[in-house]
Scaffold this motif. Sequence first.
Motif, mmCIF file in Angstrom:
data_model
loop_
_atom_site.group_PDB
_atom_site.id
_atom_site.type_symbol
_atom_site.label_atom_id
_atom_site.label_comp_id
_atom_site.label_asym_id
_atom_site.label_seq_id
_atom_site.Cartn_x
_atom_site.Cartn_y
_atom_site.Cartn_z
ATOM 1 N N ALA A 62 2.025 -18.281 7.179
ATOM 2 C CA ALA A 62 1.299 -19.550 7.270
ATOM 3 C C ALA A 62 1.565 -20.402 6.031
ATOM 4 C CB ALA A 62 -0.196 -19.285 7.437
ATOM 5 N N ALA A 63 1.540 -19.767 4.865
ATOM 6 C CA ALA A 63 1.748 -20.505 3.623
ATOM 7 C C ALA A 63 3.149 -21.112 3.578
ATOM 8 C CB ALA A 63 1.533 -19.572 2.437
ATOM 9 N N LEU A 64 4.133 -20.290 3.892
ATOM 10 C CA LEU A 64 5.518 -20.778 3.821
ATOM 11 C C LEU A 64 5.775 -21.885 4.841
ATOM 12 C CD1 LEU A 64 7.317 -17.353 3.308
ATOM 13 C CD2 LEU A 64 7.404 -19.298 1.724
ATOM 14 N N GLU A 65 5.226 -21.705 6.043
ATOM 15 C CA GLU A 65 5.485 -22.697 7.091
ATOM 16 C C GLU A 65 4.792 -24.030 6.775
ATOM 17 O OE1 GLU A 65 7.636 -22.370 9.586
ATOM 18 O OE2 GLU A 65 8.118 -20.311 9.039
ATOM 19 N N ALA A 66 3.570 -23.944 6.268
ATOM 20 C CA ALA A 66 2.881 -25.198 5.904
ATOM 21 C C ALA A 66 3.636 -25.894 4.775
ATOM 22 C CB ALA A 66 1.438 -24.897 5.501
ATOM 23 N N ALA B 67 9.349 -13.352 -2.666
ATOM 24 C CA ALA B 67 10.254 -14.105 -3.542
ATOM 25 C C ALA B 67 10.231 -15.591 -3.172
ATOM 26 C CB ALA B 67 11.670 -13.548 -3.425
ATOM 27 N N ALA B 68 10.233 -15.867 -1.871
ATOM 28 C CA ALA B 68 10.227 -17.267 -1.423
ATOM 29 C C ALA B 68 8.937 -17.953 -1.859
ATOM 30 C CB ALA B 68 10.370 -17.335 0.091
ATOM 31 N N ILE B 69 7.839 -17.215 -1.798
ATOM 32 C CA ILE B 69 6.560 -17.806 -2.201
ATOM 33 C C ILE B 69 6.535 -18.074 -3.706
ATOM 34 C CG2 ILE B 69 4.099 -17.248 -2.502
ATOM 35 C CD1 ILE B 69 4.225 -16.051 0.354
ATOM 36 N N SER B 70 7.027 -17.121 -4.476
ATOM 37 C CA SER B 70 6.975 -17.387 -5.924
ATOM 38 C C SER B 70 7.934 -18.491 -6.321
ATOM 39 C CB SER B 70 7.188 -16.112 -6.749
ATOM 40 O OG SER B 70 8.120 -15.282 -6.134
ATOM 41 N N LYS C 62 0.445 -22.039 -4.435
ATOM 42 C CA LYS C 62 -0.231 -21.489 -5.608
ATOM 43 C C LYS C 62 -0.894 -20.187 -5.180
ATOM 44 C CE LYS C 62 -3.548 -23.356 -8.973
ATOM 45 N NZ LYS C 62 -4.368 -24.569 -9.196
ATOM 46 N N VAL C 63 -0.580 -19.101 -5.858
ATOM 47 C CA VAL C 63 -1.048 -17.787 -5.413
ATOM 48 C C VAL C 63 -2.120 -17.240 -6.344
ATOM 49 C CG1 VAL C 63 -0.360 -15.411 -4.891
ATOM 50 C CG2 VAL C 63 1.226 -17.296 -4.442
ATOM 51 N N TYR C 64 -3.194 -16.731 -5.751
ATOM 52 C CA TYR C 64 -4.195 -15.976 -6.509
ATOM 53 C C TYR C 64 -4.228 -14.561 -5.951
ATOM 54 C CZ TYR C 64 -6.129 -20.432 -8.165
ATOM 55 O OH TYR C 64 -6.301 -21.653 -8.750
ATOM 56 N N THR C 65 -3.847 -13.582 -6.746
ATOM 57 C CA THR C 65 -4.010 -12.199 -6.297
ATOM 58 C C THR C 65 -5.253 -11.621 -6.962
ATOM 59 O OG1 THR C 65 -2.477 -11.557 -8.019
ATOM 60 C CG2 THR C 65 -1.593 -11.705 -5.796
#
Lengths: 756, 200, 427
Positions: free
Chosen positions: A154-158, A204-207, A213-216
Motif C-alpha cells: 500500500a505504501a509503495l503503490e500510494a 529496500a524500495a521503501i527506504s 516515512k517509516v516508524y518501526t
Amino acid sequence: MADMKVAAYICQGCGLGERLDTAGLAKVAQKEGKAAVVKEHPFLCNAEGVAMIRNDIDNEAVTHVMVAACSRRAKTEAFGFTDVAVSRANLREGVIWVRPDDEASRETTQEMAADYVRMGCAEVKKMKLPAGNAATATNRRVLVVGGGISGMTAALEASKAGYQVVLVEKGAALGGWAAKLYKRSPSRSPYADPQDTGVDEMIAAISADSNIKVYTNSITSKTEGAPGRFKVDISQESGATVTEEVGSIIQATGFTLYDANKLPELGYGKSANVVDQGGLEALAKAANGGPIKRPSDGGEVKSVVFVQCAGQRDETGTHLPYCSGSCCLTSVKQAMYFKDNNPDIDTVVVYTDLRMPGNGEDFYRSGQNKGVTFTKGKVSSVEATGNTCKVNFQDLILNEQTAIENADLVVLATGQVANSGVDVDAKLKAEIAAAAGDSTLLDAYNASQAEGAVKPISVLNLTYRQGPDVPQLKYGFTDSHFICFPYETRRTGIYSAGPVRRPMDIVQATEDATGAAMKAIQAVENAAVGRAAHPRSGDLSYPIVRIEGCTQCKRCTVECPFGAIDEDEKRYPVFNESRCRRCGTCMGACPVRVISFENYSVDTVGSQLKAVDVPDEFSEKPRILILACENDAYPALDMAAMNREVYSAWVRVIPVRCLGSVNTIWITDALNSGYDGVMMLGCKHGDDYQCHFVKGSELASYRMSKVGDTLQGMGLEPERVQVFEAAITDIERLPKLINEYSDQIAALPPSPFKGF
Amino acid sequence: MSIEKYTRNFLKEVEERVEEGHWVKMCMQCGVCAGSCPLGAHWEHTPQKIFMMIRAGKREEVLSSDSMWMCTSCYQCIVRCPRKLPITHIMHGLAYLAKREGLAPKNQPTAQFGQLFWDNLIKTGRVNELKLSLGMYFKDGFSQGIKNAMAMQSVGMGMMKAKRLNPMEIMGGHGVKDKSGFQAMLKKARELEDGRRKLA
Amino acid sequence: MTEVVATNQTILVVGGGISGMTAALEAAECGKEVVLIEKNPALGGRVSQLYRYFPKLCHPTCGLEINQRRVKQNKRIRVLTMAEVTSITGSPGDYTASVKIAPRFVNENCTACGDCGDAAETMVDDAFNYNLGKVKAAFLPSRMAYPQRYVVDPSVIGTPEADKIKAACKYDAVDLAMQEETVQVKAGAVVWATGWKPYDANKIQPYGYDRFANVITSVEFERLSDPHGPTGGKILRPSDGKEARNVAFIQCAGSRDENHLRHCSRICCMASLKQTNYMREAFGDEGKSTIYYIDIRAIDRFEDFYQKVQADPNVKFIKSKVARILEDKDGNPVLHGVDTEGYHRYATPHDLVVLAVGMEPSVSAANIPAEIVSDSSGFIEQDQANGAIFGAGCAANPLDVNRSVQSATASALRAIQVINRVARAEG
C-alpha cells in the motif's frame, strides 16, 4: 433568498401531452407552485428543450429548476444542471406509466400529476445548491498501519502515484508475516515453484523512497480527526511520541496464526515435532535449502505429514468456523521445501477439500509432480512417541480408519486470525443476542470487561464516539459486507487491506493493498473538496446543524452508521463532514430537527408532503404517502412502470436518501395533514443487510416500531403506518404491495384529520 | 515385503517398475475413469482407487486386484482424464507387474487367457486359433470343455466356413520362418525389459 | 460522428462490466478523465445477468444501480457502448486506441418511451437471456439498461419494418443510416477489463450439452431462476417445460481439466451452492439438488454458506466427476459415474442437469490488440512488459465479484500512477 427564481418545465413528450392536461399542470405550477417561469415543451429532453432551460438559467436569472417529465433516474445527462437546484416531478414512470389509459382513470391520474408538480415546486424552493465544505480537510498524506506485505505494498503503490506515506510498524523491522517465510507461493506462470518473498527488495524500495516515512517499534496510540485532517500519535518503544498529520488511513495489520496449543489432540505442545505452518517456515529458514531437521533431536526429516484445516472449518463451535483460504497453497509450498531438497522424503498432505483456486491448480499439479502425496482424509489425532508421530485419520477415498506411523514431523495448517483490534460492536451484538435468548456473547463480553481481564488492544485508538477501531464484520475480520463494494466499511477514509479484512494469501493481499491505496488517495482528494465518498460519491451536501436548538440527546452520535459524529465536552454533537456519507440518518434521528442538508432536509420532504392536495373526507379519495429508498425501492418502482404495472392513484411517492433519514415528524405531519396512511419502503436489514448505509433501514424500522404510541395518541389505527422491506428486483411485488396496502387503507374510515 | 502406509516405497516401485507408473502421483481422485470404464461394474477397484491404494502403500491388495485384468483397452478413461493420465497403459503395466510378482489373481479368466495366448504365440510366432480356442474351452476340465465347445459350436462352424479357422491347425499349424530367431528376439526383449523394470 | 475528447492524461477502460465500471469510477472519482468502452449496448456486463450473488443472496442490480448513478453524475466519464478496441499503438503515457463503434440505429434523442418496440414485429434472440428467449427487433437491452436507449437489431435494417420502426418514433431518435465508425482515443494508460465468458459446454462431449435439451449451463440456470428471466423465474426444463424439481449440478465442467481449462475457475462451487438455494426458493422441500464435485472450494467466509447448504437435507453432495450423461426415454438426463468416497457406482436420473461451466477470458490475451503477457489460460499477467496496459477483474484471473472489484480498484491506481507521472512531466 431574495434572488430565488423558480422555473417549472413541463414536458409533453412520451405520451404526457396526450395523457395529461399539461396546461392544467402549468397552471398548478404557476399558481400553487409559485413558479416565476412556467413552460410546456413537446420534447423537453432534446437539445432544444435543454437549451431553453439553459437559456433561462443564463439569461433569465433562474436559480431553481423544476422539471416535470420522467423519473429522476432518466435523462440525467439532459437535466443534470450543476449550477442551479433541480427537482424532478416524475410524471412518466410515476404517473402515466402506472395508471390505466382510460377515461375512468383520467381524473385521478391528472390529480396525481398535479400533486407531483406541486411537490416538485415545493421541494425545489427548499433546496440550495450545495457548495461543498472545501478547504477544511486538505492533508493528502496516507497513513499505513502495519508493515507487512500488505502495508508495504500500500505504501509503495500510494507513493508511486505521488502521495506521501507514513508507515507505522509495531515490530522492529518491516516485513511482517512474509519476513518469517523461507519462500512464498508463486505469483506468476508457470506457478510451479516457491519463489523468494521479495520482502528485502520491498524494504529496500521503501527506504529509498523519499515519499515514505517509516516508524518501526511503533504503534498508533491516538487517532483523531477525519479524512483530510487526521492527527495521529505515534508512540515509539523508546517512549517518545510524535504526532503526524495525514489525510487517510490504511489498516494492514495482518493476522496471527490460530493458536495450535488449542489443538492438543493433534499433538501440538506434546511433541516438538508437531509444528504449525509458522514453525515449519522457521525450520525451513534454518535449513536454508539444506535438509530440514526434526526439532526433537535434530535428525533429518524423512517423512512429514501436513494436516489441513487444523482447528478450522470447525462445526463444533470450538475452533475457527471459517476456511483461511491460503493454507492449502502453503502446505503444498512447504511440502516442496522437502521435495526440492530430497525427492525421497515422504510428504503427505491430508485434506478434505483441496482449495487452490485459479492458478493454484497449476501449483497443485506441480506439487503432485514433485511427488507430494495427497490424501482426502480427516485427521482424528496425532500421537507423539519419542522422535516420531503417528497420525490417525479416516481415509475418505479408501473408506477406512488408518494411520501414518512414523512421521518425523507433523505440520498443522491452523489458519489466520485477524489482528483487528477492539470489536466496537461487541456489546451491542451481545445485547441483541441476549435479547433473542442467547446470553453466551453477553457473558463473554462481561467477562472481557471484568477487572483484571485481558482486554483486546486497540489498533488505531480512534477518538471516535463510536469506538477506537474499525467495526468488524464477522469472526473479527473487518471486511465489507458489500459484494459490489469491498472497500466500503463503516469508517470513511479508513480502509482495511490484507488478511485483517479477510483470510487471504499474498497474491490477494497485494492486490487488495493496491486497491486500498487507490481508495485512500481518493479519500483525500474527496475530502479536500468536500465531496462525499461512496455511495453518494460526489455529493457536495453535508449536514448542517442548528446547534442552538440541540438538546444534547446524543441520538445522532449514537445512530450514525459511519461514526461521523463525535460529542464535545458539553455533549453537543461535533460533525466531521469528511467522515459523513450523507445518508441523513442523523437527520432522521434528530427529535428536534436541527440537522439538515442544503438539498435534502426535513423541509424539502416536509414541504412536499404538505404540498399535496388532500381531498376531503367525503371524496372517497384516500391519500397515502410512500417514502421510498432511492437506491432500491424507487428504481424498482421505475422498472415496474416500464413494465406498465398499474398501482393505486392514491399514493404519492417521495424518494428518500435512505430510510434511516426518515424523521418521524414527516409521519406525524402527513397524518396531521389528513393522509390516510404512510408506507415506507426500505432495504433488507439483519445479517445479510442490503442497506447501502448499513444501518439506515434497520434504524428506521426500529423508530417506526415506536410510532404506535403516537398513532394511539392521535386516535389512529396502527396499520396506517407500515414499513416494508423492498429489493430493487421487487418489480412486480411492489405494485401489488401498494395496491394491497391501498385497499387496506381504503377500507378504514377516512382520516379524521382531513381538512384541518 | 512390508510397506509402511502412505510412504513412497510402493509408489516408487510402481514408478520404476510399471509402464507409465510415474503418472500415478498426478491423479486427483476425481473418479471420471471409474465411471467411464464400460466394464467398471465388474471389477473390484476403480483405477482412481487403485492409484490411491498405491499411494497408501497397499502393495498386496493392488497387485492381487482383478481390476487391471479387466481392462479392454477402450481408452475412455484416458480420453476423459482431466489430468491426462495414460490410465490404460498404467493398468496393463500393473497387471504385468502383478503377474511377474506372482500376485495376480488365480483363475482370473482374462489372466488365464493372456497366459494361454502368450504360450500359444511364442511357440511358432503365429497364433494358433484352434488350439487357443480349445485351450480356453478345456481350461476348467474335460467335461466343462465339451460343454463350452458345444455352446460355441455355431460360432466355430461359422468361422470354419469363412476360412477363419482351420481344423488342420490341430496338427501343429503355421509359424514364422525363423522360429529360433523369433524366440531369441523375445528372450532379448524380455531381458531388456526385466533389467529396466528390475523384474529379474 | 462520435466525438471523444481525450488526452494522454485520459484513462481508457475497456469493458463496462462491474470491473470496468469500478475501475472507471474509482479513477474518475479521484479526478481523472476516463473513457469507458463497452461492447454491448448497455453497461453492467455479466453480473447484471445473474439473479443473485453468493453468499448474501442479494441482487446484482442493486449494486449496478449505485454504479450507474455514479456514472450518470460524473462528468469525467465518457461512455461508448457497442464499441470495441481494434488496435492500441504507442507507449505508456502516450497511447492511441482505435475504437470501432457499431451502429445502434438509435441516437441520443431516445427517451426509452418504447414506441419503436411496439412497432417492431420481428423477434430476435435475446442475448441478455443467453438466447433462451426472444425480444423485439427494437429493444431495450434490459430494464436496467444504461444508457437507457433502445437498439434496432441490424437484421431488420433495409426492410420495410425498419421504416415502420423509424416512423413510430416521435423524437427522431431512430437513425437507419447510422454507420459503423472508428474513432481514435488518446490515453495515457489502459485498463483492460473485458471479463470472462462461460466455457463452451459443447466441447465437453460426454455431457451432451449439444445433444440433450435438459443439460444446461450454470449461466442459463441463472436466467431460468430469475423472476425477470425468460420463464418468469419458474425452473422449467427446456425439453418439455416440466418443473425441474430434481437437479444435478456438475462441478468443474471444463475447469481443472487439461482437455479443457487448466485452471480452477474459483466461482463455480459457490455458484452451484447458491443455485441450490434457488431450488429451495422455487420448490421448498420438493426441490432436490445434487452436487457432483471434486473439491468444494468455498474459501474464507464462504465456508459458512457451504455449511448452511450442507445442513439442508434436500441437497446431496457426491464426490465424483461425472463420467457421462445419457438420456432415458422420458428425456431425463441420467448421470453415470462413481462416488469416490468409498466406491459407489451410480446411474441416477435427474430432471435437469446444470453444468457449472468454467470461466475463460472473454478476450484471450493473445487477441488483445497489443503485446500482453498472459498465463497459460489467456488471463493477463501483471508484467512490466505490458507497459501501461493493466488487466482488471476476470480478464486477469478467474475471480468472484468481490475480488474482481478489488482487482479493478487496484488497476485504477496503476493507471493513475502513469497518468500522474505524465501530468508531472508536463507540469
